[in-house]
Motif scaffolding. Structure first.
Motif, PDB file in Angstrom:
ATOM      1  N   ASP A   1       0.882  -9.491   1.029  1.00 27.96           N
ATOM      2  CA  ASP A   1       1.221  -9.442   2.249  1.00 27.96           C
ATOM      3  C   ASP A   1       0.520  -9.891   3.266  1.00 27.96           C
ATOM      4  O   ASP A   1       0.720  -9.573   4.526  1.00 27.96           O
ATOM      5  CB  ASP A   1       1.019  -7.479   2.388  1.00 27.96           C
ATOM      6  CG  ASP A   1      -0.269  -7.182   2.143  1.00 27.96           C
ATOM      7  OD1 ASP A   1      -1.089  -8.023   1.797  1.00 27.96           O
ATOM      8  OD2 ASP A   1      -0.698  -5.854   2.201  1.00 27.96           O
TER       9      ASP A   1
ATOM     10  N   THR B   1       7.779  -7.170  14.394  1.00 22.42           N
ATOM     11  CA  THR B   1       7.238  -6.159  14.975  1.00 22.42           C
ATOM     12  C   THR B   1       7.563  -5.660  16.136  1.00 22.42           C
ATOM     13  O   THR B   1       8.068  -6.424  17.185  1.00 22.42           O
ATOM     14  CB  THR B   1       5.574  -6.473  15.306  1.00 22.42           C
ATOM     15  OG1 THR B   1       4.924  -6.777  14.078  1.00 22.42           O
ATOM     16  CG2 THR B   1       4.730  -4.985  15.576  1.00 22.42           C
TER      17      THR B   1
ATOM     18  N   ARG C   1       8.213  -4.013  10.774  1.00 22.62           N
ATOM     19  CA  ARG C   1       6.773  -3.527  11.464  1.00 22.62           C
ATOM     20  C   ARG C   1       7.131  -2.535  12.545  1.00 22.62           C
ATOM     21  O   ARG C   1       7.529  -3.223  13.492  1.00 22.62           O
ATOM     22  CB  ARG C   1       5.710  -4.474  11.388  1.00 22.62           C
ATOM     23  CG  ARG C   1       4.176  -3.902  11.251  1.00 22.62           C
ATOM     24  CD  ARG C   1       3.381  -5.079  11.546  1.00 22.62           C
ATOM     25  NE  ARG C   1       3.347  -6.319  10.715  1.00 22.62           N
ATOM     26  CZ  ARG C   1       2.620  -6.022   9.434  1.00 22.62           C
ATOM     27  NH1 ARG C   1       1.935  -5.213   9.235  1.00 22.62           N
ATOM     28  NH2 ARG C   1       2.797  -7.023   8.566  1.00 22.62           N
TER      29      ARG C   1
ATOM     30  N   MET D   1       2.397  -0.694   8.463  1.00 20.21           N
ATOM     31  CA  MET D   1       3.542  -0.937   8.756  1.00 20.21           C
ATOM     32  C   MET D   1       4.509  -0.075   9.586  1.00 20.21           C
ATOM     33  O   MET D   1       5.586  -0.495  10.478  1.00 20.21           O
ATOM     34  CB  MET D   1       4.689  -1.253   7.358  1.00 20.21           C
ATOM     35  CG  MET D   1       4.440  -2.041   6.345  1.00 20.21           C
ATOM     36  SD  MET D   1       4.645  -3.762   7.153  1.00 20.21           S
ATOM     37  CE  MET D   1       6.391  -3.856   7.151  1.00 20.21           C
TER      38      MET D   1
ATOM     39  N   ASN E   1       5.474  -8.887   6.323  1.00 20.61           N
ATOM     40  CA  ASN E   1       4.734  -8.366   5.308  1.00 20.61           C
ATOM     41  C   ASN E   1       4.750  -9.177   3.901  1.00 20.61           C
ATOM     42  O   ASN E   1       4.580  -8.114   2.977  1.00 20.61           O
ATOM     43  CB  ASN E   1       4.705  -6.961   5.094  1.00 20.61           C
ATOM     44  CG  ASN E   1       3.241  -6.127   4.826  1.00 20.61           C
ATOM     45  OD1 ASN E   1       2.611  -6.333   5.403  1.00 20.61           O
ATOM     46  ND2 ASN E   1       3.554  -5.073   3.903  1.00 20.61           N
TER      47      ASN E   1
END
Length: 446
Positions: A29, A124, A152, A189, A408
């Motif tokens: 990750d 994200t 994420r 996450m 990740n």
């Protein structure tokens, strides 16, 4: 172990910002190393090769404000919806949609948001959810989809009194339950904020209860002065500005992010700066809603950290980047402003905000940083180097240039195909859920 190579690497690391023929090595990750393709291939000969096909290898993009609940609205026309101001737009369209959104509808919205984000290189996101038909369990329903898909994400629920006390109570409870769950997970996450809708739907008692229920667990994610409704409500009912209401209720701070802030005063800006509170700008949505232009250039002058979101108008952060620059220059009537602010918001401040909630270094390709890596198809016909990469981003690229998305360390989208995700199955299910939603909104069968 993965080796992403055969492309130019844009690291966003000032120590080594650009590598002409580079590669990024991913170990589980985290990023293990970044360097030339020759160096990385020699050092990691057994790593699985991910071909960039001559494109740009970049850190994943971060969206600091979106609304998953709008995921099934694409192409939707609601009968009788013809708003002439911001409040009518909320009442006739967005509040109308979320009042009809079931838990399955929420899950469907989450699926399509994740897939569209992957297609646009977003790794994200910060979501601000509303589903006033079914509130309890809604954040957990989104969380399940987010975990399944591999995004994420930082989630919160939109507290509001617009549908009465019972719904207000449920929305506070959903935030509190999810914030406690997220704190117990200590995940890199999934994270939580405590959400609030516009302040004209949040009486003082609600703000106090939000702070009490949060109990210091996390920061707040609240819409502030998006339209003039907040300004009038705070002045007429509370005798102060919206920002001072938040200050009085101990909601501001370095982990709090205020959406929009279009109509705040210079004194408000000083309060935001002094409390280290963040602001998230959503340029396309603001223009579409005709609510005005946020004074972002002034925010920067006063030392406020401003991030960039989409408000779900799009999932394409590069599209938002382009529109932000145009709007700020048009608003200032100056063709030489906004460049540094635009790039700082998307490529620096979004990562700073994310670092408050995820214990990983994001938005950069360097050893030890999170393994959030994207590959963008882009073959320039003019010189490209570390000196002008942002110009190529702004004028030559868009989110749909993304060909590969890794989050990740997990390859989720490769060479424009989803990996381990049954797109056709998800599309069929979300189509069925969208037809249910549209039918209840328009009282007809789709």
């Amino acid at each position: 172990m993965l080796l992403v190579g055969n492309g130019r690497v844009v690291t966003r690391d000032p120590q080594m910002p650009f590598i002409e023929d580079g590669a990024v090595v991913i170990d589980h990750d985290k990023i293990a190393a970044v360097g030339t393709r020759a160096e990385m291939s020699a050092a990691y000969p057994t790593a699985e090769f991910i071909d960039a096909h001559g494109g740009l290898i970049m850190p994943g993009l971060i969206n600091c404000h979106t609304h998953i609940y709008s995921g099934l609205a694409r192409g939707l026309a609601i009968k009788g919806c013809n708003p002439t101001n911001f409040l009518e737009n909320l009442e006739q369209q967005w509040w109308n949609i979320d009042r009809h959104l079931t838990l399955d509808g929420t899950r469907a919205c989450a699926y399509v948001t994740m897939m569209e984000s992957f297609r646009n290189g977003v790794t994200t996101l910060f979501d601000h959810h509303a589903s006033f038909r079914e509130i309890p369990g809604s954040l957990f329903a989104i969380k399940d989809v987010v975990q399944e898909m591999g995004m994420r994400a930082c989630l919160c629920y939109e507290v509001s009194d617009r549908d009465g006390k019972e719904k207000l109570d449920q929305s506070i409870q959903e935030n509190a339950d999810f914030a406690r769950w997220a704190a117990s997970q200590d995940s890199d996450m999934i994270a939580a904020m405590f959400g609030g809708h516009a302040l004209f739907t949040l009486p003082d008692e609600a703000l106090d209860r939000m702070v009490e229920a949060n109990n210091g667990l996390t920061g707040f994610h609240i819409h502030v002065c998006e339209g003039m409704n907040d300004v009038y409500d705070s002045a007429q009912k509370h005798g102060c500005t919206s920002i001072h209401r938040l200050l009085d209720h101990d909601i501001l701070g370095e982990k709090t992010m205020l959406g929009h802030c279009i109509h705040i005063t210079p004194a408000d800006m000083e309060v935001v700066a002094e409390t280290h509170t963040k602001i998230v700008n959503n340029p396309q949505s603001n223009a579409n809603n005709a609510v005005g232009t946020a004074p972002v250039l002034e925010f920067f002058k006063r030392g406020i950290t401003v991030t960039m979101g989409t408000d779900a108008y799009t999932h394409d952060m590069l599209e938002s980047l382009k529109v932000f620059l145009i709007i700020q220059r048009h608003n200032a009537a100056m063709p030489n402003v906004g460049w540094c602010e635009a790039m700082t918001m998307l490529f620096e401040n979004n990562a700073k905000m994310a670092s408050k909630y995820f214990d990983r270094k994001l938005g950069v390709l360097e050893a030890g940083a999170a393994a959030d890596v994207i590959v963008m198809d882009y073959k320039p016909f003019t010189p490209l180097s570390e000196e002008n990469i942002d110009g190529h981003m702004l004028f030559g690229m868009m989110g749909k240039n993304c060909r590969t998305t890794i989050i990740n360390g997990r390859v989720l989208y490769k060479d424009r195909e989803f990996v381990g995700i049954d797109e056709d199955k998800i599309n069929a299910w979300t189509m069925a859920e969208s037809k249910k939603l549209w039918s209840t909104l328009n009282d007809r069968t789709y």
